[in-house]
Design an enzyme around this catalytic site. Structure first.
Site, PDB file in Angstrom:
ATOM      1  N   GLY A   9     -54.670 -19.721 -10.859  1.00  0.00           N
ATOM      2  CA  GLY A   9     -54.829 -18.491  -9.761  1.00  0.00           C
ATOM      3  C   GLY A   9     -53.325 -18.267  -9.229  1.00  0.00           C
ATOM      4  N   ASP A  30     -58.895 -25.494 -14.203  1.00  0.00           N
ATOM      5  CA  ASP A  30     -59.314 -24.297 -13.833  1.00  0.00           C
ATOM      6  C   ASP A  30     -60.384 -23.665 -14.757  1.00  0.00           C
ATOM      7  N   LYS A  83     -63.210 -16.322  -3.236  1.00  0.00           N
ATOM      8  CA  LYS A  83     -62.540 -15.965  -1.787  1.00  0.00           C
ATOM      9  C   LYS A  83     -62.712 -14.606  -1.445  1.00  0.00           C
ATOM     10  N   SER A 123     -58.218 -21.183   5.451  1.00  0.00           N
ATOM     11  CA  SER A 123     -57.849 -19.924   5.568  1.00  0.00           C
ATOM     12  C   SER A 123     -57.969 -19.721   7.259  1.00  0.00           C
ATOM     13  N   THR A 125     -59.333 -17.394   8.225  1.00  0.00           N
ATOM     14  CA  THR A 125     -60.591 -16.646   8.573  1.00  0.00           C
ATOM     15  C   THR A 125     -61.428 -17.646   9.218  1.00  0.00           C
ATOM     16  N   TYR A 147     -68.174 -17.073   3.504  1.00  0.00           N
ATOM     17  CA  TYR A 147     -66.711 -17.689   2.862  1.00  0.00           C
ATOM     18  C   TYR A 147     -66.187 -18.255   3.832  1.00  0.00           C
ATOM     19  N   LYS A 151     -65.177 -22.527   4.222  1.00  0.00           N
ATOM     20  CA  LYS A 151     -63.937 -23.122   4.534  1.00  0.00           C
ATOM     21  C   LYS A 151     -64.202 -24.212   5.834  1.00  0.00           C
ATOM     22  N   TYR A 175     -54.275 -20.798   5.495  1.00  0.00           N
ATOM     23  CA  TYR A 175     -53.362 -19.713   5.038  1.00  0.00           C
ATOM     24  C   TYR A 175     -53.555 -18.410   6.140  1.00  0.00           C
ATOM     25  N   PHE A 176     -52.416 -17.501   6.238  1.00  0.00           N
ATOM     26  CA  PHE A 176     -52.751 -16.436   7.145  1.00  0.00           C
ATOM     27  C   PHE A 176     -52.924 -15.345   5.772  1.00  0.00           C
ATOM     28  N   LEU A 198     -54.737  -5.439   1.410  1.00  0.00           N
ATOM     29  CA  LEU A 198     -53.698  -4.489   1.590  1.00  0.00           C
ATOM     30  C   LEU A 198     -52.703  -4.323   0.481  1.00  0.00           C
ATOM     31  N   ASP A 293     -63.154  -6.874  10.671  1.00  0.00           N
ATOM     32  CA  ASP A 293     -61.703  -6.648  11.132  1.00  0.00           C
ATOM     33  C   ASP A 293     -61.464  -6.896  12.704  1.00  0.00           C
TER      34      ASP A 293
HETATM   35  P1  NAD Z   1     -57.435 -17.121  -7.004  1.00  0.00           P
HETATM   36  O1  NAD Z   1     -59.026 -16.691  -7.124  1.00  0.00           O
HETATM   37  O2  NAD Z   1     -56.210 -16.242  -7.622  1.00  0.00           O
HETATM   38  O3  NAD Z   1     -57.491 -18.560  -7.541  1.00  0.00           O
HETATM   39  C1  NAD Z   1     -58.332 -19.567  -7.573  1.00  0.00           C
HETATM   40  C2  NAD Z   1     -58.435 -20.223  -8.886  1.00  0.00           C
HETATM   41  O4  NAD Z   1     -59.646 -21.018  -9.015  1.00  0.00           O
HETATM   42  C3  NAD Z   1     -58.907 -19.050  -9.974  1.00  0.00           C
HETATM   43  O5  NAD Z   1     -57.899 -19.245 -10.857  1.00  0.00           O
HETATM   44  C4  NAD Z   1     -60.114 -19.326 -10.409  1.00  0.00           C
HETATM   45  O6  NAD Z   1     -60.468 -19.122 -12.097  1.00  0.00           O
HETATM   46  C5  NAD Z   1     -60.303 -20.792 -10.165  1.00  0.00           C
HETATM   47  N1  NAD Z   1     -61.679 -21.273  -9.836  1.00  0.00           N
HETATM   48  C6  NAD Z   1     -62.642 -20.515  -8.921  1.00  0.00           C
HETATM   49  N2  NAD Z   1     -63.836 -21.250  -8.913  1.00  0.00           N
HETATM   50  C7  NAD Z   1     -63.648 -22.246  -9.508  1.00  0.00           C
HETATM   51  C8  NAD Z   1     -64.631 -23.480  -9.918  1.00  0.00           C
HETATM   52  N3  NAD Z   1     -65.795 -23.556  -9.426  1.00  0.00           N
HETATM   53  N4  NAD Z   1     -63.992 -24.420 -10.872  1.00  0.00           N
HETATM   54  C9  NAD Z   1     -62.838 -24.155 -11.536  1.00  0.00           C
HETATM   55  N5  NAD Z   1     -61.868 -23.229 -10.891  1.00  0.00           N
HETATM   56  C10 NAD Z   1     -62.333 -22.416 -10.438  1.00  0.00           C
HETATM   57  O7  NAD Z   1     -57.327 -17.174  -5.347  1.00  0.00           O
HETATM   58  P2  NAD Z   1     -56.151 -17.557  -4.599  1.00  0.00           P
HETATM   59  O8  NAD Z   1     -55.711 -16.397  -4.024  1.00  0.00           O
HETATM   60  O9  NAD Z   1     -54.988 -18.237  -5.511  1.00  0.00           O
HETATM   61  O10 NAD Z   1     -56.687 -18.728  -3.405  1.00  0.00           O
HETATM   62  C11 NAD Z   1     -56.576 -19.899  -3.601  1.00  0.00           C
HETATM   63  C12 NAD Z   1     -57.293 -20.837  -2.728  1.00  0.00           C
HETATM   64  O11 NAD Z   1     -56.927 -20.469  -1.397  1.00  0.00           O
HETATM   65  C13 NAD Z   1     -58.948 -20.388  -2.370  1.00  0.00           C
HETATM   66  O12 NAD Z   1     -59.676 -21.540  -2.128  1.00  0.00           O
HETATM   67  C14 NAD Z   1     -58.978 -19.311  -1.420  1.00  0.00           C
HETATM   68  O13 NAD Z   1     -60.295 -19.299  -0.666  1.00  0.00           O
HETATM   69  C15 NAD Z   1     -57.645 -19.742  -0.552  1.00  0.00           C
HETATM   70  N6  NAD Z   1     -57.199 -18.988   0.613  1.00  0.00           N
HETATM   71  C16 NAD Z   1     -56.848 -17.464  -0.375  1.00  0.00           C
HETATM   72  C17 NAD Z   1     -56.211 -16.630   0.649  1.00  0.00           C
HETATM   73  C18 NAD Z   1     -55.791 -15.245  -0.056  1.00  0.00           C
HETATM   74  O14 NAD Z   1     -55.557 -14.343   0.988  1.00  0.00           O
HETATM   75  N7  NAD Z   1     -55.459 -15.326  -1.409  1.00  0.00           N
HETATM   76  C19 NAD Z   1     -56.086 -16.743   1.809  1.00  0.00           C
HETATM   77  C20 NAD Z   1     -56.601 -17.826   2.616  1.00  0.00           C
HETATM   78  C21 NAD Z   1     -57.218 -19.146   1.796  1.00  0.00           C
HETATM   79  C1  WQD Z   2     -54.758  -6.761   6.016  1.00  0.00           C
HETATM   80  C2  WQD Z   2     -54.798  -5.410   6.997  1.00  0.00           C
HETATM   81  C3  WQD Z   2     -57.022  -4.051   7.064  1.00  0.00           C
HETATM   82  C4  WQD Z   2     -56.714  -2.998   2.932  1.00  0.00           C
HETATM   83  C5  WQD Z   2     -58.022 -11.423   4.275  1.00  0.00           C
HETATM   84  C6  WQD Z   2     -59.335 -12.459   4.575  1.00  0.00           C
HETATM   85  C7  WQD Z   2     -58.519 -13.662   5.146  1.00  0.00           C
HETATM   86  C8  WQD Z   2     -57.527 -14.157   3.759  1.00  0.00           C
HETATM   87  C9  WQD Z   2     -56.692 -12.925   3.524  1.00  0.00           C
HETATM   88  C10 WQD Z   2     -58.794 -15.533   2.278  1.00  0.00           C
HETATM   89  C11 WQD Z   2     -55.941  -5.184   7.719  1.00  0.00           C
HETATM   90  C12 WQD Z   2     -55.826  -3.337   6.615  1.00  0.00           C
HETATM   91  C13 WQD Z   2     -56.503  -3.330   4.041  1.00  0.00           C
HETATM   92  C14 WQD Z   2     -57.005  -1.475   2.897  1.00  0.00           C
HETATM   93  C15 WQD Z   2     -56.605  -1.324   5.233  1.00  0.00           C
HETATM   94  N1  WQD Z   2     -58.366 -14.380   2.623  1.00  0.00           N
HETATM   95  N2  WQD Z   2     -56.363  -2.438   5.409  1.00  0.00           N
HETATM   96  N3  WQD Z   2     -56.897  -0.801   4.080  1.00  0.00           N
HETATM   97  O1  WQD Z   2     -58.416  -8.944   6.240  1.00  0.00           O
HETATM   98  O2  WQD Z   2     -56.339  -9.660   7.260  1.00  0.00           O
HETATM   99  O3  WQD Z   2     -57.348 -10.880   5.593  1.00  0.00           O
HETATM  100  O4  WQD Z   2     -57.474 -11.817   3.391  1.00  0.00           O
HETATM  101  O5  WQD Z   2     -58.999 -16.287   2.910  1.00  0.00           O
HETATM  102  O6  WQD Z   2     -59.294 -14.713   5.276  1.00  0.00           O
HETATM  103  O7  WQD Z   2     -59.850 -12.035   5.965  1.00  0.00           O
HETATM  104  O8  WQD Z   2     -56.535  -8.952   4.773  1.00  0.00           O
HETATM  105  O9  WQD Z   2     -55.255  -7.761   3.211  1.00  0.00           O
HETATM  106  O10 WQD Z   2     -57.783  -7.095   3.633  1.00  0.00           O
HETATM  107  O11 WQD Z   2     -56.228  -6.530   5.499  1.00  0.00           O
HETATM  108  O12 WQD Z   2     -56.241  -0.606   6.121  1.00  0.00           O
HETATM  109  O13 WQD Z   2     -57.381  -0.980   1.933  1.00  0.00           O
HETATM  110  O14 WQD Z   2     -54.769  -4.239   6.359  1.00  0.00           O
HETATM  111  O15 WQD Z   2     -57.875  -3.303   8.090  1.00  0.00           O
HETATM  112  O16 WQD Z   2     -55.547  -4.650   9.114  1.00  0.00           O
HETATM  113  P1  WQD Z   2     -57.162  -9.626   6.162  1.00  0.00           P
HETATM  114  P2  WQD Z   2     -56.434  -7.601   4.165  1.00  0.00           P
END
Ligand code: NAD
Ligand code: WQD
Length: 332
Positions: A9, A30, A83, A123, A125, A147, A151, A175-176, A198, A293
């Site tokens: 991922g 994965d 996610k 996260s 979140t 979601y 977490k 993570y932010f 975004l 938001d």
């Molecule tokens: P992603 O979807 O790119 O990566 C997740 C990976 O897990 C994928 O490759 C998917 O195929 C695999 N997967 C999903 N469910 C599975 C399962 N049941 N068994 C095995 N593999 C599985 O997402 P990412 O952005 O890389 O996020 C990674 C982690 O970080 C997630 O747990 C997500 O919740 C967390 N996170 C992501 C963000 C973000 O904004 N990207 C922010 C905060 C937390």
């Molecule tokens: C960022 C800013 C939107 C899209 C989310 C989850 C967080 C984490 C990361 C997993 C905000 C604005 C966005 C668009 C816009 N994920 N926006 N137009 O909501 O801060 O965080 O993803 O854990 O938990 O909540 O990220 O990138 O969606 O938004 O105006 O088409 O951009 O309103 O202010 P967010 P985002």
């Protein structure tokens, strides 16, 4: 050897590269539910080493037992899970199953194998709304989506587990807003369908694949009325996992740590940064606020600095340059 679940991922793949650079051997599990097997070859290209890859689900207990029997796993970084905030409200059971039951399955397999080093993808979140900013790890959590609650439940479960057996060393990384891509342009985020976040949306507007960015709200209590977030480069984030692993080599417990930059950027500032990076004009239209938001979400990053010795290095310009390079490569 470090087992990286979700290693093909977005964040997992970047972390595999940084682990390899730091001298760790990696095994990836994965299901490819949200990633492509192409990533395995890309990882080999970038690390110069074969990637040990198991395709399967983290809830498959037999497969987990096989991996622990076949590989000498000394620690696990657990990215695998679902996610999407909005999907989690439509289908909460899928989220509890993948994110909570999936984590239970991994922890049980670790317990049987005697492996007690675990890093969890949490996260920002989990904080929910109404927090004083920048938000620190001791703030009361009140997640507002299914979601977010998955977490938070896992974090609580990890504290219970560690209290039951002090041999566990666990770090939950909150993570932010992870953005950007590897500078090679070979790996990055590949959203399926319309991007919810975004930066992937901005990239597709700049590439001419979408007509305009919809900016969700212009009346927030921020310097320009648009939402402010703490964007963090995915390679910095990946290095945070290496720092967490190094921390666990010298200490046990369950540590919760924010990973962000500590700096806030508004949507309009991000649009400007992406225009600079891509040299394209990005059309924008203002629409209503998106439900759930908040005005501002920025990390207090002092714990990561003080306890992990980690700080983010890249600014938003670099994040957008790398995101744009990746977008250009996938369109090529
Ligand atoms: P992603 O979807 O790119 O990566 C997740 C990976 O897990 C994928 O490759 C998917 O195929 C695999 N997967 C999903 N469910 C599975 C399962 N049941 N068994 C095995 N593999 C599985 O997402 P990412 O952005 O890389 O996020 C990674 C982690 O970080 C997630 O747990 C997500 O919740 C967390 N996170 C992501 C963000 C973000 O904004 N990207 C922010 C905060 C937390
Ligand atoms: C960022 C800013 C939107 C899209 C989310 C989850 C967080 C984490 C990361 C997993 C905000 C604005 C966005 C668009 C816009 N994920 N926006 N137009 O909501 O801060 O965080 O993803 O854990 O938990 O909540 O990220 O990138 O969606 O938004 O105006 O088409 O951009 O309103 O202010 P967010 P985002």
């Amino acid at each position: 050897m470090i087992l990286v679940t979700g290693g093909t991922g977005y964040i997992g793949s970047h972390t595999c590269i940084e682990l390899s650079r730091a001298g760790f051997e990696v095994v990836v599990l994965d299901s490819l539910a949200n990633s492509s097997s192409d990533v395995v070859g890309r990882l080999e290209q970038l690390t110069g080493k074969p990637t040990v890859f198991y395709e399967g689900d983290v809830r498959d207990e037999a497969l987990l037992a096989k991996i622990f029997a076949e590989r000498e796993v000394t620690g696990v970084i657990h990215f695998a899970g679902l996610k999407s905030l909005s999907d989690s409200l439509r289908d909460p059971l899928a989220y509890y199953s993948s994110n909570v039951a999936g984590t239970v399955a991994v922890l049980k397999a670790m317990q049987v194998a005697g492996c007690r080093t675990f890093i969890f993808s949490s996260s920002a979140t989990v904080y929910g709304a109404f927090q004083a900013m920048p938000v620190n790890e001791d703030s009361v959590c009140a997640p507002i989506t299914a979601y977010g609650r998955t977490k938070f439940h896992v974090e609580q479960m990890l504290s219970d587990l560690q209290a039951s057996d002090p041999a566990w060393g666990i770090v939950s990384l909150r993570y932010f807003n992870p953005v950007g891509a590897h500078e090679s342009g070979l790996i990055g985020e590949r959203p399926l369908g319309t991007p919810a976040n975004l930066v992937p949306y901005l990239a597709q507007v700049a590439a001419g694949e979408r007509s305009a960015l919809k900016i969700y709200g212009r009346d927030y209590e921020t310097r320009d009325g648009t939402g402010v977030r703490d964007y963090v480069h995915v390679v910095d984030l990946a290095k945070g996992h290496v720092a967490a692993l190094q921390h666990l080599a010298r200490s046990r417990g369950h540590l919760v740590v924010n990973l962000g930059t500590g700096r806030g950027t508004s949507v309009l500032e991000m649009v400007n940064a992406f225009e600079r990076a891509s040299n394209k004009k990005i059309a924008c239209e203002f629409t209503d606020r998106r439900s759930g938001d908040v005005d501002v979400c920025v990390a207090d990053v002092s714990r990561a600095r003080d306890l992990l010795g980690w700080s983010a290095e890249h600014d938003v310009d670099r994040m957008c340059i790398d995101a744009w390079r990746w977008q250009s490569m996938i369109d090529a």
